[in-house]
Write a protein that holds these residues in place. Structure first.
Motif, PDB file in Angstrom:
ATOM      1  N   GLN A 424       2.164  81.456  70.405  1.00 43.29           N
ATOM      2  CA  GLN A 424       1.608  82.811  70.429  1.00 43.29           C
ATOM      3  C   GLN A 424       0.983  83.155  69.084  1.00 43.29           C
ATOM      4  N   TRP A 425       1.655  82.793  68.017  1.00 45.59           N
ATOM      5  CA  TRP A 425       1.105  83.059  66.687  1.00 45.59           C
ATOM      6  C   TRP A 425      -0.215  82.317  66.499  1.00 45.59           C
ATOM      7  N   SER A 426      -0.239  81.064  66.935  1.00 43.13           N
ATOM      8  CA  SER A 426      -1.440  80.255  66.767  1.00 43.13           C
ATOM      9  C   SER A 426      -2.604  80.817  67.577  1.00 43.13           C
ATOM     10  N   ARG A 427      -2.336  81.260  68.801  1.00 41.08           N
ATOM     11  CA  ARG A 427      -3.401  81.841  69.626  1.00 41.08           C
ATOM     12  C   ARG A 427      -3.978  83.096  68.981  1.00 41.08           C
ATOM     13  N   PHE A 428      -3.167  83.780  68.181  1.00 39.72           N
ATOM     14  CA  PHE A 428      -3.639  84.962  67.470  1.00 39.72           C
ATOM     15  C   PHE A 428      -4.542  84.577  66.302  1.00 39.72           C
ATOM     16  N   GLY A 429      -4.513  83.288  65.937  1.00 42.86           N
ATOM     17  CA  GLY A 429      -5.340  82.819  64.827  1.00 42.86           C
ATOM     18  C   GLY A 429      -4.559  82.466  63.580  1.00 42.86           C
ATOM     19  N   THR A 430      -3.250  82.424  63.691  1.00 51.29           N
ATOM     20  CA  THR A 430      -2.384  82.147  62.552  1.00 51.29           C
ATOM     21  C   THR A 430      -2.408  80.669  62.191  1.00 51.29           C
ATOM     22  N   VAL A 431      -2.443  80.391  60.897  1.00 49.86           N
ATOM     23  CA  VAL A 431      -2.244  79.023  60.406  1.00 49.86           C
ATOM     24  C   VAL A 431      -0.751  78.847  60.184  1.00 49.86           C
ATOM     25  N   VAL A 432      -0.124  77.972  60.967  1.00 50.15           N
ATOM     26  CA  VAL A 432       1.314  77.726  60.868  1.00 50.15           C
ATOM     27  C   VAL A 432       1.519  76.359  60.220  1.00 50.15           C
ATOM     28  N   ILE A 433       2.167  76.344  59.059  1.00 46.83           N
ATOM     29  CA  ILE A 433       2.368  75.114  58.291  1.00 46.83           C
ATOM     30  C   ILE A 433       3.865  74.927  58.095  1.00 46.83           C
ATOM     31  N   LYS A 434       4.382  73.778  58.521  1.00 43.29           N
ATOM     32  CA  LYS A 434       5.830  73.544  58.502  1.00 43.29           C
ATOM     33  C   LYS A 434       6.152  72.294  57.678  1.00 43.29           C
ATOM     34  N   PHE A 435       7.057  72.464  56.719  1.00 43.27           N
ATOM     35  CA  PHE A 435       7.440  71.348  55.855  1.00 43.27           C
ATOM     36  C   PHE A 435       8.917  71.007  56.032  1.00 43.27           C
ATOM     37  N   TRP A 436       9.188  69.704  56.149  1.00 42.53           N
ATOM     38  CA  TRP A 436      10.555  69.198  56.000  1.00 42.53           C
ATOM     39  C   TRP A 436      10.586  68.377  54.713  1.00 42.53           C
ATOM     40  N   LEU A 437      11.349  68.842  53.717  1.00 42.53           N
ATOM     41  CA  LEU A 437      11.464  68.135  52.446  1.00 42.53           C
ATOM     42  C   LEU A 437      12.599  67.127  52.537  1.00 42.53           C
ATOM     43  N   HIS A 438      12.224  65.852  52.413  1.00 40.56           N
ATOM     44  CA  HIS A 438      13.184  64.779  52.671  1.00 40.56           C
ATOM     45  C   HIS A 438      13.551  64.046  51.384  1.00 40.56           C
ATOM     46  N   ILE A 439      14.843  63.919  51.161  1.00 41.79           N
ATOM     47  CA  ILE A 439      15.381  63.090  50.076  1.00 41.79           C
ATOM     48  C   ILE A 439      16.480  62.220  50.651  1.00 41.79           C
ATOM     49  N   ASP A 440      16.878  61.197  49.923  1.00 41.19           N
ATOM     50  CA  ASP A 440      17.984  60.371  50.420  1.00 41.19           C
ATOM     51  C   ASP A 440      19.306  60.889  49.857  1.00 41.19           C
ATOM     52  N   ARG A 441      20.390  60.342  50.354  1.00 45.09           N
ATOM     53  CA  ARG A 441      21.717  60.845  49.976  1.00 45.09           C
ATOM     54  C   ARG A 441      22.006  60.591  48.504  1.00 45.09           C
ATOM     55  N   GLU A 442      21.511  59.492  47.982  1.00 41.34           N
ATOM     56  CA  GLU A 442      21.769  59.165  46.577  1.00 41.34           C
ATOM     57  C   GLU A 442      21.085  60.190  45.660  1.00 41.34           C
ATOM     58  N   GLU A 443      19.841  60.538  46.009  1.00 41.32           N
ATOM     59  CA  GLU A 443      19.128  61.529  45.200  1.00 41.32           C
ATOM     60  C   GLU A 443      19.801  62.893  45.303  1.00 41.32           C
ATOM     61  N   GLN A 444      20.263  63.240  46.496  1.00 41.57           N
ATOM     62  CA  GLN A 444      20.960  64.519  46.632  1.00 41.57           C
ATOM     63  C   GLN A 444      22.214  64.557  45.777  1.00 41.57           C
ATOM     64  N   LEU A 445      22.975  63.467  45.784  1.00 40.71           N
ATOM     65  CA  LEU A 445      24.196  63.412  44.972  1.00 40.71           C
ATOM     66  C   LEU A 445      23.848  63.559  43.496  1.00 40.71           C
ATOM     67  N   ARG A 446      22.788  62.901  43.056  1.00 37.22           N
ATOM     68  CA  ARG A 446      22.390  62.996  41.656  1.00 37.22           C
ATOM     69  C   ARG A 446      22.046  64.452  41.298  1.00 37.22           C
ATOM     70  N   ARG A 447      21.327  65.137  42.186  1.00 38.30           N
ATOM     71  CA  ARG A 447      20.942  66.521  41.902  1.00 38.30           C
ATOM     72  C   ARG A 447      22.142  67.458  41.975  1.00 38.30           C
ATOM     73  N   PHE A 448      23.039  67.219  42.923  1.00 39.80           N
ATOM     74  CA  PHE A 448      24.263  68.016  43.001  1.00 39.80           C
ATOM     75  C   PHE A 448      25.063  67.890  41.704  1.00 39.80           C
ATOM     76  N   THR A 449      25.210  66.660  41.241  1.00 38.79           N
ATOM     77  CA  THR A 449      25.994  66.412  40.029  1.00 38.79           C
ATOM     78  C   THR A 449      25.346  67.073  38.821  1.00 38.79           C
ATOM     79  N   GLU A 450      24.032  66.965  38.733  1.00 35.80           N
ATOM     80  CA  GLU A 450      23.319  67.590  37.618  1.00 35.80           C
ATOM     81  C   GLU A 450      23.517  69.100  37.625  1.00 35.80           C
ATOM     82  N   ARG A 451      23.438  69.709  38.796  1.00 36.63           N
ATOM     83  CA  ARG A 451      23.635  71.153  38.893  1.00 36.63           C
ATOM     84  C   ARG A 451      25.054  71.544  38.480  1.00 36.63           C
ATOM     85  N   SER A 452      26.010  70.749  38.896  1.00 33.69           N
ATOM     86  CA  SER A 452      27.415  71.052  38.586  1.00 33.69           C
ATOM     87  C   SER A 452      27.696  70.964  37.095  1.00 33.69           C
ATOM     88  N   GLU A 453      26.935  70.138  36.387  1.00 33.49           N
ATOM     89  CA  GLU A 453      27.208  69.891  34.969  1.00 33.49           C
ATOM     90  C   GLU A 453      26.283  70.658  34.034  1.00 33.49           C
TER      91      GLU A 453
END
Length: 529
Positions: A424-453
């Protein structure tokens, strides 16, 4: 159909005096039961001009507690409505749980009035009917009661009433030139009404045709119909509640990830049958498994491309406003995948008057009291503006699915509901842009640890983040199905390789710029490409 209706039906005064008060009293009792049950109710009044909608509605409301209902008068759309998809105006008016909304005219004006004025082109007619059915189905499947009335009078009776109103100095102002023009086109309009009744009379939302020559007969028929519908739905709700008492509460089930799943086994957690298991097997060759997370960009190249893309998007923002093209950008992704950083770079050079970032958290009390899509419809941007969602309506098929905050039927139904909304949004003329940001579990753990410290980043990490990490296999399965079922031509998903934050930010900006440039080029804006 309409010419076969017996409009001579009449109620004698004695029967009216015996019947109407009892029905009004019962309606007041049912209003209290509706509140206790937390059931939203929508009552629609359509009908001919002078058929008595206002009079009957006034009588209907007399016994009710005014704190528990609202009357929605639907007229010509204002600027806010014209600059948004058609059903935005009606989603924002849907009642909260336990409340009643009476619509004096409704979304059906589009397939009635707009056809007379040629505001609705013939090729949009099927879409208009389809969107009406989608709206009603989504409301009723989520637990709302929808009751629809059409008040019918003959052309001769309408003429008589118009003349009576015109002859009275106190009411003559109510009769306009447009009313007489519509009266002259009564037969044409009758064909539109019949088509509406035939195409939108469904089991979950049937039409009741009310013979309205006799006002007292019409009032009693409406009262009786509404009372019966409320009684039947409340009885069904009580039966469902009684049955659910004997079933385990899905929210109270253990939340720990079964060991077999945590180790990567494909245990059937959905409780589905053999066909569903077969579908799971089809989905197993994953989208995420094919993502190349080694993609990177040098910091020098990042610094070079970033300002150029940001400046270009700012130019595009002004063009979008001139052409009244709305844009919806949503970000989903793993915790710590960099959604906030991407949003910051996307918006840093934009005119702040033309965009809004909507951070989506667990629904508050008001949001929980409405359909789950209500808060997203109400946040839809005005045409020419940009709405950015940090998390989104996809929570229904991600966190609510995995954490069992909704039933399996509800999250499986949500794929189609979400696609319908985005279409319905698209028929109205809306530009709908959807992102899934993907990382692996190792990178997530590294970022979690960095945030915690890191003291200045500690606020970004919570116990819930760690708990969600333990459910990675369940979320991964949910993400795969979400991507597969909801990536459509009008609203495709873009998976962003986000192990490198710089690469992810540039890809997001490039994707948004390309999509909005394409929309402008479609409008043939000079320099849009």
């Amino acid at each position: 159909m309409l010419d076969q209706v017996d409009l001579k039906k009449k109620l004698d005064r004695k029967t009216y005096k015996e019947t109407a008060p009892a029905l009004r009293l019962r309606l007041a009792e049912l209003q209290r039961e509706v509140k206790e049950a937390g059931m939203p109710v929508v009552v629609v009044f359509e009908g001919w001009e002078t058929s008595g909608k206002g009079t009957v509605l006034n009588q209907l409301l007399q016994p009710l507690d005014p704190r528990g209902f609202r009357v929605e008068n639907v007229g010509r759309p204002g600027e806010d409505e014209r600059f948004r998809p058609f059903f935005w105006a009606f989603w924002r008016r849907t009642p909260a749980n336990g409340r009643i909304a009476f619509f004096n005219r409704s979304w059906y004006r589009r397939v009635l009035d707009d056809r007379l004025t040629e505001a609705l082109s013939p090729h949009r007619l099927d879409e208009a009917f389809q969107e009406s059915l989608e709206f009603e189905r989504q409301l009723t499947q989520e637990g709302a009661l929808l009751v629809k009335f059409f008040l019918h009078i003959s052309k001769k009776e309408q003429r008589k009433r118009l003349k009576a109103l015109e002859a009275d100095e106190a009411t003559s102002w109510r009769v306009t030139k447009e009313d007489w023009e519509r009266h002259e086109r009564y037969d044409e309009m009758a064909g539109y009404v019949e088509e509406m009744l035939l195409r939108t009379d469904r089991g979950e939302a049937p039409w009741t045709l009310v013979e309205s020559h006799d006002r007292e007969y019409a009032e009693v028929k409406i009262l009786a119909t509404l009372v019966k519908a409320l009684e039947e739905r409340l009885a069904a709700s009580r039966a469902d509640a009684s049955e659910k008492k004997h079933l385990p509460d899905p929210v109270s089930l253990p939340r720990e990830t079964p060991a077999s799943v945590a180790e990567g086994d494909e245990a059937d957690l959905s409780g589905g049958d053999a066909l569903r298991k077969e579908m799971d097997d089809v989905l197993r060759p994953t989208v995420l498994g094919r993502v190349d997370l080694s993609r990177n960009i040098s910091f020098e190249e990042y610094k070079k491309q970033l300002p150029r893309l940001q400046d270009r998007f700012r130019e595009i923002q002004y063009a979008l406003y001139r052409e009244r093209i709305p844009v919806v950008v949503l970000f989903e992704g793993w915790d710590a995948a960099g959604k906030g950083g991407c949003i910051k770079r996307l918006t840093s050079r934009l005119d702040p008057r033309g965009y809004e970032v909507n951070p989506v958290a667990a629904p508050n009390d008001i949001e929980r009291a409405h359909h789950y899509l209500w808060r997203f419809w109400t946040a839809f941007p005005k045409a020419g503006h940009v709405a950015i969602f940090d998390r989104s309506w996809y929570g229904r098929v991600l966190v609510e699915r995995v954490e069992r905050f909704c039933s399996e039927d509800a999250w499986r139904r949500a794929y189609g509901e979400i696609n319908e909304m985005e279409n319905q949004w698209s028929r109205f003329g809306t530009v709908v842009i959807k992102f899934w940001l993907h990382i692996d579990r190792e990178e997530q753990l590294r970022r979690f640890t960095e945030r915690s410290e890191t003291p200045e980043k500690m606020w970004k990490i919570t116990e819930e983040d760690w708990r969600n990490r333990e459910k990675w296999p369940l979320y991964e399965k949910a993400v795969e199905e979400m991507l597969w079922r909801t990536s459509t031509p009008c609203a495709p998903w873009t998976v962003v390789e986000a192990n490198s934050k710089e690469y992810a930010r540039i890809k997001v900006l490039k994707t948004v710029v390309a999509a909005t440039e394409a929309a402008l080029e479609e409008r043939r804006i000079p320099g849009g490409a």
